[in-house]
Scaffold this motif. Structure first.
Motif, PDB file in Angstrom:
ATOM      1  N   THR A 323       0.834  -1.204   0.000  1.00 22.37           N
ATOM      2  CA  THR A 323       0.000   0.000   0.000  1.00 22.37           C
ATOM      3  C   THR A 323       0.863   1.247   0.000  1.00 22.37           C
ATOM      4  O   THR A 323       0.603   2.207  -0.738  1.00 22.37           O
ATOM      5  N   ILE A 324       1.904   1.252   0.816  1.00 21.65           N
ATOM      6  CA  ILE A 324       2.809   2.399   0.891  1.00 21.65           C
ATOM      7  C   ILE A 324       3.507   2.634  -0.444  1.00 21.65           C
ATOM      8  O   ILE A 324       3.672   3.779  -0.888  1.00 21.65           O
ATOM      9  N   ARG A 325       3.888   1.569  -1.117  1.00 19.53           N
ATOM     10  CA  ARG A 325       4.587   1.696  -2.393  1.00 19.53           C
ATOM     11  C   ARG A 325       3.638   2.030  -3.556  1.00 19.53           C
ATOM     12  O   ARG A 325       4.099   2.231  -4.680  1.00 19.53           O
ATOM     13  N   GLY A 326       2.347   2.059  -3.292  1.00 14.34           N
ATOM     14  CA  GLY A 326       1.384   2.341  -4.350  1.00 14.34           C
ATOM     15  C   GLY A 326       1.174   1.199  -5.299  1.00 14.34           C
ATOM     16  O   GLY A 326       0.684   1.391  -6.420  1.00 14.34           O
ATOM     17  N   GLU A 327       1.507  -0.018  -4.882  1.00 15.42           N
ATOM     18  CA  GLU A 327       1.403  -1.188  -5.754  1.00 15.42           C
ATOM     19  C   GLU A 327       0.306  -2.151  -5.316  1.00 15.42           C
ATOM     20  O   GLU A 327       0.128  -3.213  -5.925  1.00 15.42           O
ATOM     21  N   ALA A 328      -0.417  -1.815  -4.241  1.00 13.74           N
ATOM     22  CA  ALA A 328      -1.420  -2.737  -3.717  1.00 13.74           C
ATOM     23  C   ALA A 328      -2.663  -2.752  -4.580  1.00 13.74           C
ATOM     24  O   ALA A 328      -3.145  -1.700  -4.999  1.00 13.74           O
ATOM     25  N   ALA A 487      -5.978 -14.243 -10.318  1.00 16.04           N
ATOM     26  CA  ALA A 487      -5.525 -14.409  -8.934  1.00 16.04           C
ATOM     27  C   ALA A 487      -4.357 -13.487  -8.629  1.00 16.04           C
ATOM     28  O   ALA A 487      -4.292 -12.863  -7.562  1.00 16.04           O
ATOM     29  N   ALA A 488      -3.422 -13.373  -9.570  1.00 13.56           N
ATOM     30  CA  ALA A 488      -2.248 -12.523  -9.343  1.00 13.56           C
ATOM     31  C   ALA A 488      -2.636 -11.053  -9.267  1.00 13.56           C
ATOM     32  O   ALA A 488      -2.100 -10.302  -8.440  1.00 13.56           O
ATOM     33  N   PHE A 489      -3.573 -10.625 -10.115  1.00 12.84           N
ATOM     34  CA  PHE A 489      -4.025  -9.236 -10.061  1.00 12.84           C
ATOM     35  C   PHE A 489      -4.654  -8.934  -8.704  1.00 12.84           C
ATOM     36  O   PHE A 489      -4.509  -7.831  -8.178  1.00 12.84           O
ATOM     37  N   ARG A 490      -5.356  -9.914  -8.151  1.00 14.94           N
ATOM     38  CA  ARG A 490      -6.025  -9.682  -6.875  1.00 14.94           C
ATOM     39  C   ARG A 490      -5.025  -9.416  -5.757  1.00 14.94           C
ATOM     40  O   ARG A 490      -5.271  -8.592  -4.876  1.00 14.94           O
ATOM     41  N   TRP A 491      -3.890 -10.109  -5.790  1.00 15.29           N
ATOM     42  CA  TRP A 491      -2.973 -10.039  -4.645  1.00 15.29           C
ATOM     43  C   TRP A 491      -1.707  -9.238  -4.895  1.00 15.29           C
ATOM     44  O   TRP A 491      -1.061  -8.795  -3.947  1.00 15.29           O
ATOM     45  N   PHE A 492      -1.304  -9.057  -6.160  1.00 15.22           N
ATOM     46  CA  PHE A 492       0.021  -8.512  -6.405  1.00 15.22           C
ATOM     47  C   PHE A 492       0.063  -7.223  -7.214  1.00 15.22           C
ATOM     48  O   PHE A 492       1.078  -6.551  -7.222  1.00 15.22           O
ATOM     49  N   THR A 493      -1.003  -6.846  -7.900  1.00  9.43           N
ATOM     50  CA  THR A 493      -0.880  -5.763  -8.864  1.00  9.43           C
ATOM     51  C   THR A 493      -1.991  -4.738  -8.712  1.00  9.43           C
ATOM     52  O   THR A 493      -3.160  -5.087  -8.705  1.00  9.43           O
ATOM     53  N   SER A 494      -1.614  -3.471  -8.599  1.00 10.52           N
ATOM     54  CA  SER A 494      -2.610  -2.405  -8.597  1.00 10.52           C
ATOM     55  C   SER A 494      -3.155  -2.209 -10.000  1.00 10.52           C
ATOM     56  O   SER A 494      -2.524  -2.562 -10.987  1.00 10.52           O
ATOM     57  N   ALA A 495      -4.337  -1.601 -10.068  1.00 15.32           N
ATOM     58  CA  ALA A 495      -4.970  -1.379 -11.373  1.00 15.32           C
ATOM     59  C   ALA A 495      -4.080  -0.548 -12.291  1.00 15.32           C
ATOM     60  O   ALA A 495      -4.074  -0.714 -13.509  1.00 15.32           O
ATOM     61  N   ALA A 496      -3.316   0.365 -11.681  1.00 11.89           N
ATOM     62  CA  ALA A 496      -2.454   1.245 -12.473  1.00 11.89           C
ATOM     63  C   ALA A 496      -1.262   0.487 -13.063  1.00 11.89           C
ATOM     64  O   ALA A 496      -0.594   0.990 -13.952  1.00 11.89           O
ATOM     65  N   GLN A 497      -0.985  -0.733 -12.567  1.00 14.33           N
ATOM     66  CA  GLN A 497       0.186  -1.459 -13.028  1.00 14.33           C
ATOM     67  C   GLN A 497      -0.161  -2.772 -13.694  1.00 14.33           C
ATOM     68  O   GLN A 497       0.651  -3.679 -13.755  1.00 14.33           O
TER      69      GLN A 497
END
Length: 501
Positions: A323-328, A487-497
């Motif tokens: 969350t802090i890195r903006g990647e959540a 599954a990976a999008f749910r846990w590892f990747t923000s919509a922006a990435q």
């Protein structure tokens, strides 16, 4: 300086959280009110803590298990005079290691962390302190959180006349948490029925006190080892932190509870606790979060408190860092509450159940007798071990596969590398046993793609593992890249990435 995270409390929970955040390069300040971490209550025998399976796996996966546990176990003596391992107990009713059928627990492989063990609190804190500092966490002792205020963008914490700023504040400051109280978190539950005591004493007439679990009309007592007395007096918690723990006081309580004229000649050390069972209704308010005893308190029966708190820290660390890195991904931090609050509620339920069968009442004695019979069977011992060790912990993450939400088995690759080693740096894993997901495996940052077969697949073809070692996705047959991607999008990747496919 603006810290990414300010942590209140340098106990094991706060220290483990600091380690997890530093693995993700977040700046961390840990504030601890106590200037000196030393306490005789953290040393043996009072400082012995049971380590459940998820906690042992956490230490193992971060390379800390050998330093923390060191193979420490506590041996009791059976009726034949031979030592036997104390596997655990429910309300003082012990179950034996030899009765536990671990084969009933699905998707587990042998590892150094596949059973419960014990460790000294002093050693746990020392190892975690060294690790947190080596990773770059700043720890200030003699500086507790006195007050704080938060805005949409961060938190300002007052420590004496000084103020420090952080993007987030996490209260890991124990059952009387200042963060929880100042933050106005609702703390709901049940009030205590007893004052519990643990005392190291010298007894003039040791034969006057029985060693086995004993319930009388006024309470409960047990002498687990010569000179060690555990007892409960059902006084509504009136003597907890109110009456001086003098030799005379301990003797009076022991006489009342045991209903004997036992005489104590020396008191070396004593402590009290209660069965107050309370839990924060929410673990987050804006930029402020709670973990460990700050979020849930209960009696120490069954050695659940430390383990539940360390589970909070492991669950929260990588999510807060992302969350802090903006990647959540959206809502990732909310899953901390979703996953850990039910675990805390179950611990409180388990604690209350133990109190219920220790009450000095005929109904409780009858229930205790039934539990004793059940716990002596393989099925009963396995059930109680599963609950006490938390060996079958599973988060509700959705998905049809029965491994999803569980701890990843400690697979061994053909070159001898184990999954625990691959998780050491706090990154997630995509284990691709048939090597068919190479294109998909390269799409997400902070996710290691690990192709290649393992010595024991357990019928699996591919497994997606979160940084905390929890399985986010798994399949038994030829993997579906689209399903993996979701599954990976749910846990590892923000919509922006979201990567281009």
């Amino acid at each position: 300086m603006l810290y990414d995270v300010i942590i209140a409390g340098a106990g094991p929970v706060g220290l483990l959280l600091a380690c997890e955040l530093r693995l993700a390069d977040c700046s961390v300040l840990v504030l601890e009110r106590a200037e000196d971490p030393y306490s005789p209550l953290k040393e043996l025998p009072f400082g012995m803590r049971g380590i459940t399976v998820p906690t042992a796996e956490t230490f193992y996966r971060r390379g800390l298990l050998d330093d923390i546990a060191g193979g420490t176990t506590h041996l009791a003596v059976g009726e034949d005079g031979a030592p036997r391992r104390r596997a655990g107990h429910f309300a003082g009713i012990e179950f034996e290691d030899s009765n536990i059928e671990t084969s009933r627990w699905q998707y587990r492989l042998p590892s150094p962390a596949d059973t419960n063990m014990a460790a000294e609190m002093k050693q746990i804190e020392a190892v975690l302190t060294d690790r947190a500092r080596s990773l770059g966490a700043e720890i200030r002792r003699g500086h507790g959180v006195d007050d704080f205020g938060q805005t949409e963008n961060g938190v300002t914490v007052r420590i004496g006349a000084e103020s420090v700023r952080g993007r987030w504040l996490v209260g890991c400051d124990g059952g009387r948490s200042t963060v929880r109280k100042q933050g106005g978190f609702d703390f709901a539950g049940s009030e205590p029925l007893f004052t519990g005591y643990m005392a190291e004493v010298e007894i003039a007439d040791p034969e006057a006190i029985r060693q086995e679990r004993t319930i009388t009309s006024t309470g409960f007592y047990l002498q687990p080892d010569p000179g060690m007395i555990a007892m409960l007096e059902f006084d509504g918690g009136a003597a907890h932190r109110t009456a001086p723990l003098t030799l005379e006081h301990i003797q009076e309580v022991l006489r009342r509870v045991s209903q004997t004229d036992v005489t104590l000649t020396a008191l070396r050390l004593a402590t009290t606790w209660t069965d107050r069972a309370q839990q924060a209704t929410t673990y987050r308010d804006g930029r402020v979060l709670l973990a460990g005893d700050a979020a849930h308190i209960h009696s120490p029966l069954g050695a659940q408190g430390l383990n539940a708190g360390l589970g909070d820290a492991m669950n929260l660390g990588w999510k807060l860092a992302a969350t802090i890195r903006g990647e959540a991904p959206e809502g990732l931090l909310d899953t901390y509450q979703d996953e850990r609050h039910p675990v805390g509620a179950q611990v409180l339920e388990w604690s209350r159940a133990q109190t219920a069968i220790m009450l000095p009442a005929p109904q409780s004695l009858a229930m205790g007798s039934i539990i004793s019979d059940l716990i002596g069977t393989p099925s009963g011992a396995t059930y109680f071990a599963e609950r006490m060790w938390n060996a079958a912990l599973r988060y509700d993450l959705g998905g049809a596969h029965p491994l999803i939400g569980r701890s990843v088995p400690d697979f061994e690759l053909l070159d001898g590398t184990r999954v625990a080693e691959l998780l050491r740096d706090g990154q997630g894993l995509l284990l691709d046993f048939d090597g068919e997901l190479a294109q998909a495996g390269a799409l997400w940052r902070d996710l290691k793609y690990v192709p290649g077969d393992v010595r024991e697949r357990l019928g699996l073809a591919a497994v997606l593992v979160r940084p905390d070692g929890v399985v986010a996705w798994a399949c038994d047959e030829r993997p579906d890249p689209a399903e993996l991607t979701r599954a990976a999008f749910r846990w590892f990747t923000s919509a922006a990435q979201v990567p281009a496919m």
